[in-house]
Structures are given as C-alpha cells and as structure tokens.
Write an enzyme that holds these catalytic residues in place. Sequence first.
Site, mmCIF file in Angstrom:
data_model
loop_
_atom_site.group_PDB
_atom_site.id
_atom_site.type_symbol
_atom_site.label_atom_id
_atom_site.label_comp_id
_atom_site.label_asym_id
_atom_site.label_seq_id
_atom_site.Cartn_x
_atom_site.Cartn_y
_atom_site.Cartn_z
ATOM 1 N N GLU A 177 -61.321 -40.125 38.298
ATOM 2 C CA GLU A 177 -62.598 -39.815 38.746
ATOM 3 C C GLU A 177 -63.268 -38.651 39.132
ATOM 4 O O GLU A 177 -63.144 -38.216 40.097
ATOM 5 C CB GLU A 177 -62.825 -41.065 39.703
ATOM 6 C CG GLU A 177 -64.414 -41.089 40.291
ATOM 7 C CD GLU A 177 -64.720 -42.157 40.964
ATOM 8 O OE1 GLU A 177 -63.814 -42.752 41.704
ATOM 9 O OE2 GLU A 177 -65.804 -42.291 41.489
ATOM 10 N N LYS A 219 -63.171 -42.478 35.153
ATOM 11 C CA LYS A 219 -64.175 -43.091 35.838
ATOM 12 C C LYS A 219 -65.077 -42.130 35.995
ATOM 13 O O LYS A 219 -65.160 -41.392 37.032
ATOM 14 C CB LYS A 219 -63.689 -43.892 37.111
ATOM 15 C CG LYS A 219 -64.832 -44.209 37.958
ATOM 16 C CD LYS A 219 -64.118 -45.173 39.084
ATOM 17 C CE LYS A 219 -65.421 -45.454 39.764
ATOM 18 N NZ LYS A 219 -65.082 -46.517 40.900
ATOM 19 N N SER A 261 -71.201 -46.451 39.549
ATOM 20 C CA SER A 261 -72.682 -46.581 39.324
ATOM 21 C C SER A 261 -73.390 -45.652 40.356
ATOM 22 O O SER A 261 -74.624 -45.390 40.113
ATOM 23 C CB SER A 261 -72.821 -48.275 40.159
ATOM 24 O OG SER A 261 -72.447 -48.287 41.396
ATOM 25 N N GLY A 262 -72.684 -44.966 41.142
ATOM 26 C CA GLY A 262 -73.275 -43.806 41.912
ATOM 27 C C GLY A 262 -74.695 -43.922 42.508
ATOM 28 O O GLY A 262 -75.465 -42.726 42.718
HETATM 29 P P1 13P Z 1 -70.190 -47.042 43.020
HETATM 30 O O1 13P Z 1 -70.322 -47.839 42.005
HETATM 31 O O2 13P Z 1 -70.848 -47.507 44.461
HETATM 32 O O3 13P Z 1 -70.558 -45.498 42.903
HETATM 33 O O4 13P Z 1 -68.553 -46.615 43.533
HETATM 34 C C1 13P Z 1 -67.746 -46.512 42.917
HETATM 35 C C2 13P Z 1 -66.382 -45.807 43.472
HETATM 36 O O5 13P Z 1 -65.592 -46.381 43.528
HETATM 37 C C3 13P Z 1 -66.855 -44.620 43.910
HETATM 38 O O6 13P Z 1 -65.501 -43.865 43.945
#
Ligand code: 13P
Length: 340
Positions: A177, A219, A261-262
């Site tokens: 990620e 991710k 989703s960020g």
């Molecule tokens: P969000 O979808 O809330 O951004 O979180 C995903 C996540 O695991 C970030 O590391």
Amino acid sequence: MGSQELYDTAAAIVADDKGILAADESTGTIKKRFDAIGVESTEENRRAYRDLLFTTPGFEDYIGGVIMYDETIRQSADDSTPFAELLASKGVVPGIKVDTGAQDMAGFPGEKVTEGLDGLRARLEEYYGLGARFAKWRAVITIGDGIPTDACLDANAHALARYAALCQEAGLVPIVEPEVLMDADNSLEVCWEVTTRTLHATFDELYEQGIDLHGTLLKPNMVISGKKCPDQAPPERIAQATVDCFRGVVPAAVPGIVFLSGGQSEVEATENLNAINQVGGPWRLSFSYGRALQASALTTWGGDSANVEAAQEAFLHRARMNALAVAGDWSAGVEQAVTA
Ligand code: 13P
C-alpha cells in the site's frame, strides 16, 4: 515458479466481485473514530465494535478478506470464538496490519517513512499461527511544495519490498500500500504524476527484491483531484485517469488492485470504483475500504448494543454496494432503492 498457497489466498480475497474490509485502525486511530461518536475507546468497546462488523449476517458474500490490528487478532467474538477463526469459518480470509506506523523522515521535512521491519519475520510467523493469511503495510506519500522527493519514494518502496519478501516467505500475501494522500489542493494531473512516480519506484523495488507479483495485492489511491482543489474531476475522469496511469506502471501479473477510500465519502468511493470498473483493466479492480465501509455503521451503532442490528444493516449495505461497483453494476438508483 512460486507458491500456490499465496496465489490461492490472493484469488480468494478478490473472488466473485468481493473486496476487503480494512478494520485495522490502530488504537490511536480507532480512538479518533470513537471520539467522533462519543464512545470511550476501551479494549472492550473496540472488541464489541469489531464483533458487530464480523458477525454481520451475509457480509461474507461481499467481503473476501478482513484486515485486523494486532489487538483485534488476539480478541474473540461474544461467543468466545477467536475473530480469526470466526472469519475463516465464513470463508473470509483473516489479514493483519504489520507496519508500526509512518514517522517523520529525518532530513525531509513534511515527508514520512513507514517503520516496522525490525523483528518482522518472527511477528509474521506468530500471525500465521494466529490464522492470518495476508498482511498490510502502508506507506504514506504527501503532495506539497517540492515533495514527494525521490528519496522519500525510494525509502518507502524499499521498505515495502522488504516487508513483501518476508510475507511471502512466511506464507502470507502482502498487500503493498503506497498511499498518495488525497487531501491537498493539487489537481488530478499532479496526482497522476505523483502516483506514477510512486508506483514506478514501488514496482522497481518489488522486482529488485524478487517479489512474486502473482502472489501480491496492490492497495493504491485512485488518481483523483486533491480534496482542497477547486476543480473536482468527475467519476468518469477519475476512472479513465486511474486506469490509464496504472496501465503504464502496474504489471498485469498483479492479480488484484484493491483501492483505499482515503477520505472519500461512502457513496463517492462506491461511485468512483464503479466508474473504474466500467473502464476496466487487466487486473481485478476492487476495494479495501476502511472509512467508506464503516462510516454509517459506526454512527448508527453509537456504542449502544440496542443499535447493533441497524449498524450491521448499514455495513452490509455498503459492502453490497461496493461489490456491485466491482461488477460495474452500481447506480445511484440502486443505492437509493435499497436505502429507502
Ligand atoms: P480508508 O479506506 O479509510 O482510507 O482506509 C483504508 C486503509 O486501510 C488505509 O490504510
């Protein structure tokens, strides 16, 4: 030739339009979420909330994997079944966040580097014993004046690759990620450029360190306008830019791309994922959402056990909407029809 176990795990997580529930908020992050709904962040409240999510009837039809935090993977459901065992019994692959957080990068103001490699081999072995079959490590890339620097991208990419190698050795699928934050005032074009540099650096290191891409999930962020940018690109533009950008830098060997989703709203994250799947690409394009799967469930729950069923319904609804988006079959109509 690589490990069939890794390929099977990766395939199971994103099978049948399914995605991932990111329920791996650290103790600090979940406290922020609980503060927002006026719930005290005790170990029992955190356990009760994760119990609510993981015992939601039918969520396994839309969610193929759940990422947990260290505390959570050691906890059990109300009926004393360990959470990892409960998830596996539903056909949901248990996962674990293994980085120890993004810290300020020395000598590079405004930039972060993610820590957690020391002792990781032993921790992965323990997590495998606790039932985890995939892991997550998040690098944080910030857009700003003169940043990200190549030094920051390279340091984070190097750590991601070392983490991924240790995961694959231990029999866990690494979720790689590299998150380019979406909250600045930059245009979509700048996000494209920074995302390209980030993914390029990341895949260079994965290649250099011999990572088996067939047993890896990516991710990433979507290619999107920064939250404070006055010119907000519509879903169709986000979708085309995201797929075009990834086609240039993400090998087709990667079996799945699971977006974060960020900070997008629940419906925005679904709508954009749906548009991305209408464009399509050589990979499965799915979700690994935290806030965009949990926001409604969390507020509906509000810490009151009387609201568990309603909160589970809210979570199930979001999970189903996102699985529809993976198929490219979501619409505002279906969102409304079910909400009504
Ligand atoms: P969000 O979808 O809330 O951004 O979180 C995903 C996540 O695991 C970030 O590391």
